[in-house]
Motif scaffolding. Structure first.
Motif, PDB file in Angstrom:
ATOM      1  N   ALA A 260       1.107   3.214   0.434  1.00  0.00           N
ATOM      2  CA  ALA A 260       1.854   3.651  -0.759  1.00  0.00           C
ATOM      3  C   ALA A 260       1.606   2.522  -1.997  1.00  0.00           C
ATOM      4  O   ALA A 260       1.356   3.075  -3.086  1.00  0.00           O
ATOM      5  N   MET A 261       1.580   1.326  -1.388  1.00  0.00           N
ATOM      6  CA  MET A 261       1.426   0.355  -2.605  1.00  0.00           C
ATOM      7  C   MET A 261       0.118  -0.012  -3.064  1.00  0.00           C
ATOM      8  O   MET A 261      -0.288  -0.001  -4.229  1.00  0.00           O
ATOM      9  N   ILE A 262      -0.939   0.365  -2.172  1.00  0.00           N
ATOM     10  CA  ILE A 262      -2.424   0.390  -2.610  1.00  0.00           C
ATOM     11  C   ILE A 262      -2.608   1.322  -3.640  1.00  0.00           C
ATOM     12  O   ILE A 262      -3.088   1.083  -4.581  1.00  0.00           O
ATOM     13  N   VAL A 263      -1.928   2.517  -3.361  1.00  0.00           N
ATOM     14  CA  VAL A 263      -2.175   3.491  -4.329  1.00  0.00           C
ATOM     15  C   VAL A 263      -1.426   3.552  -5.672  1.00  0.00           C
ATOM     16  O   VAL A 263      -2.163   3.505  -6.595  1.00  0.00           O
TER      17      VAL A 263
ATOM     18  N   ALA B 145      -7.745  -5.932  -4.610  1.00  0.00           N
ATOM     19  CA  ALA B 145      -8.479  -6.393  -3.536  1.00  0.00           C
ATOM     20  C   ALA B 145      -7.523  -7.411  -2.626  1.00  0.00           C
ATOM     21  O   ALA B 145      -7.599  -7.521  -1.534  1.00  0.00           O
ATOM     22  N   LEU B 146      -6.800  -8.333  -3.438  1.00  0.00           N
ATOM     23  CA  LEU B 146      -5.961  -9.308  -2.527  1.00  0.00           C
ATOM     24  C   LEU B 146      -4.925  -8.669  -1.730  1.00  0.00           C
ATOM     25  O   LEU B 146      -4.595  -8.999  -0.575  1.00  0.00           O
ATOM     26  N   CYS B 147      -4.256  -7.269  -2.206  1.00  0.00           N
ATOM     27  CA  CYS B 147      -3.394  -6.651  -1.476  1.00  0.00           C
ATOM     28  C   CYS B 147      -4.112  -5.996  -0.209  1.00  0.00           C
ATOM     29  O   CYS B 147      -3.618  -5.601   0.644  1.00  0.00           O
TER      30      CYS B 147
ATOM     31  N   PRO C 229      -2.406  -8.140   3.539  1.00  0.00           N
ATOM     32  CA  PRO C 229      -1.186  -6.973   3.459  1.00  0.00           C
ATOM     33  C   PRO C 229       0.089  -7.416   3.303  1.00  0.00           C
ATOM     34  O   PRO C 229       0.911  -6.814   2.789  1.00  0.00           O
ATOM     35  N   GLU C 230       0.236  -8.715   3.914  1.00  0.00           N
ATOM     36  CA  GLU C 230       1.627  -9.317   4.062  1.00  0.00           C
ATOM     37  C   GLU C 230       2.164  -9.346   2.515  1.00  0.00           C
ATOM     38  O   GLU C 230       3.278  -9.649   2.257  1.00  0.00           O
ATOM     39  N   ILE C 231       1.283  -9.518   1.512  1.00  0.00           N
ATOM     40  CA  ILE C 231       1.815  -9.343  -0.123  1.00  0.00           C
ATOM     41  C   ILE C 231       2.729  -8.238  -0.245  1.00  0.00           C
ATOM     42  O   ILE C 231       3.482  -8.588  -1.101  1.00  0.00           O
ATOM     43  N   ILE C 232       2.445  -7.203   0.474  1.00  0.00           N
ATOM     44  CA  ILE C 232       3.186  -5.959   0.262  1.00  0.00           C
ATOM     45  C   ILE C 232       4.335  -5.782   1.666  1.00  0.00           C
ATOM     46  O   ILE C 232       5.502  -5.450   1.110  1.00  0.00           O
TER      47      ILE C 232
END
Length: 442
Positions: free
Chosen positions: A371-374, A423-425, A429-432
């Protein structure tokens, strides 16, 4: 005609209608009715009534008009003006200081409004004339205002995340917490780029304010910072803190935010009948637009999926590759390209119901992470030409001499920064996922 043929034709006709410039909400609803009748007969009208009723009884969506109203109150409360004046004094002596101040104010304003139009217009009126007067390049001025303004759609409380949660039945509170770090990441990338660009690459693009204007002491700057920062931080804590602490639902927190914004407007002596009338009227218009698109898209998606469109799309994706990262890349590319031509709400309501089952059920991606990537990808739709909304918001209030050419050139490095943030996200994935795991730990 087979259901599969109807679903493909339905999607193709939608693309043609969108590129021809027809209103999205009416187009979606109209195509839903036409192809619904072809596929289901008169029963399509029962599907429309059922879906619309279900939508209008969705408690989460009540937060939409409340957050919009809160943004309207804040837009007219003078909070952004006071904060920008303070950042102008504090960061002005630094190379690129006014650009840095603009990004900081946009970040704070994003965490209190949730609507990019309010942020871009407010900063376009406040920051653009000041930056150009001090000798800042028009491209840098346009870039920091539009890029900083788009943070409002990602950093909570965000209307987009409320719609996303209501659309797929995901916790809006978790979406809010998950969006915080990506939003701050993008803001940090903007700050780093602006400082490096104005300090080492092109110092003439962002000169510091003259010595004669640096008349405030360190103590005065500290006091001004506290005075201007405390009110918006109080509002952020009231809204997000109540959600994270389990005190209030997002809808209840939105109501609390409206009260807080009214208090700030009253403290700044901006609260009067005219302000309430203007805020209420703007909220009504925006809410009606959002809900019309929501009804049309919800009905369109129901017919499309019912005719087998989801299965057709899944087959096409898996025929290209069986690698889940390749499929994810294709989905992200589709969203990015659509973002150049279609409003974020239309993309969200069209793509998420199709992409989410593929990403979560078949590719086994974490639903919150996906969801956050989108959402980060959708943020780019406000900056990418030819129809980036933030570009037109700024042009509408831009000082004389700032053309669309300046704005288009100014956003290029910031679109690249958004791609880097995406790209970093993807890589980390821990960023999210880190903040939601801490706040909502069992």
């Amino acid at each position: 005609m087979s259901p599969e043929f109807l679903s493909v034709a339905m999607f193709v006709v939608l693309l043609i209608a969108v590129f021809l410039g027809h209103p999205l909400g009416i187009t979606l609803g109209g195509l839903g009715i036409i192809f619904g009748i072809l596929g289901y007969g008169p029963g399509a009208f029962f599907i429309l009534a059922n879906k619309t009723y279900g939508l209008m009884t969705n408690y989460v969506l009540v937060a939409i008009p409340l957050f919009i109203l809160m943004a309207q109150f804040l837009d007219k409360s003078g909070v952004a003006e006071e904060l920008y004046e303070t950042m102008y004094i504090v960061l002005g002596p630094v190379k690129g200081g006014l650009a840095l101040a603009t990004v900081v104010v946009c970040t704070v304003f994003a965490a209190t409004t949730g609507i990019i139009g309010a942020s871009v217009v407010a900063m376009g009126l406040l920051a653009a004339p000041s930056m150009l007067k001090k000798g800042y390049s028009k491209e840098l001025t346009a870039g920091v205002i539009t890029a900083g303004g788009t943070l409002g759609i990602l950093i909570p409380p965000s209307i987009m995340l409320v719609v996303y949660g209501g659309l797929i039945g995901m916790s809006v509170g978790k979406l809010f917490m998950a969006a915080f770090m990506p939003g701050l990441l993008l803001s940090t990338l903007y700050l780093i780029y602006t400082w490096v660009y104005c300090t080492f690459i092109n110092p003439e693009a962002g000169p510091p304010i003259p010595e004669k204007e640096r008349v405030h002491t360190t103590g005065q700057k500290l006091l001004m910072t506290l005075k201007s920062m405390v009110p918006p931080l109080f509002l952020i804590f009231a809204v997000l803190g109540s959600i994270a602490g389990g005190i209030a639902t997002p809808t209840e927190a939105a109501g609390l935010g409206c009260i807080g914004a009214l208090v700030l407007a009253a403290l700044n002596k901006r609260l009067d009948l005219k302000m309430l009338k203007e805020a209420g009227y703007s909220t009504l218009k925006i809410t009606c637009m959002v809900m019309l698109i929501f009804v049309g898209a919800n009905f369109y998606t129901s017919i499309f999926m019912g005719l087998g469109g989801g299965d057709v799309f899944t087959s096409i994706l898996f025929s290209i590759s069986s690698n889940k990262w390749v499929i994810l890349g294709i989905m992200m590319f589709i969203i990015f390209i659509l973002g150049m031509f279609v409003d974020w709400l239309g993309i969200l309501l069209l793509c998420v119901p199709i992409f989410t089952p593929i990403a979560v059920d078949q590719l086994k991606f974490d639903p919150l992470w996906f969801a956050m990537i989108v959402s980060v990808n959708l943020q780019m739709s406000f900056l990418t030409p030819p129809f980036g909304y933030a570009l037109f918001y700024l042009k509408g209030v831009a000082p004389e001499g700032m053309t669309m050419g300046h704005i288009y050139r100014g956003i290029i490095p910031f679109v690249i920064l958004q791609l880097i943030g995406l790209a970093l996200c993807l890589i980390f994935p821990e960023i999210i996922t880190w903040l939601p795991s801490v706040v909502f730990k069992q």
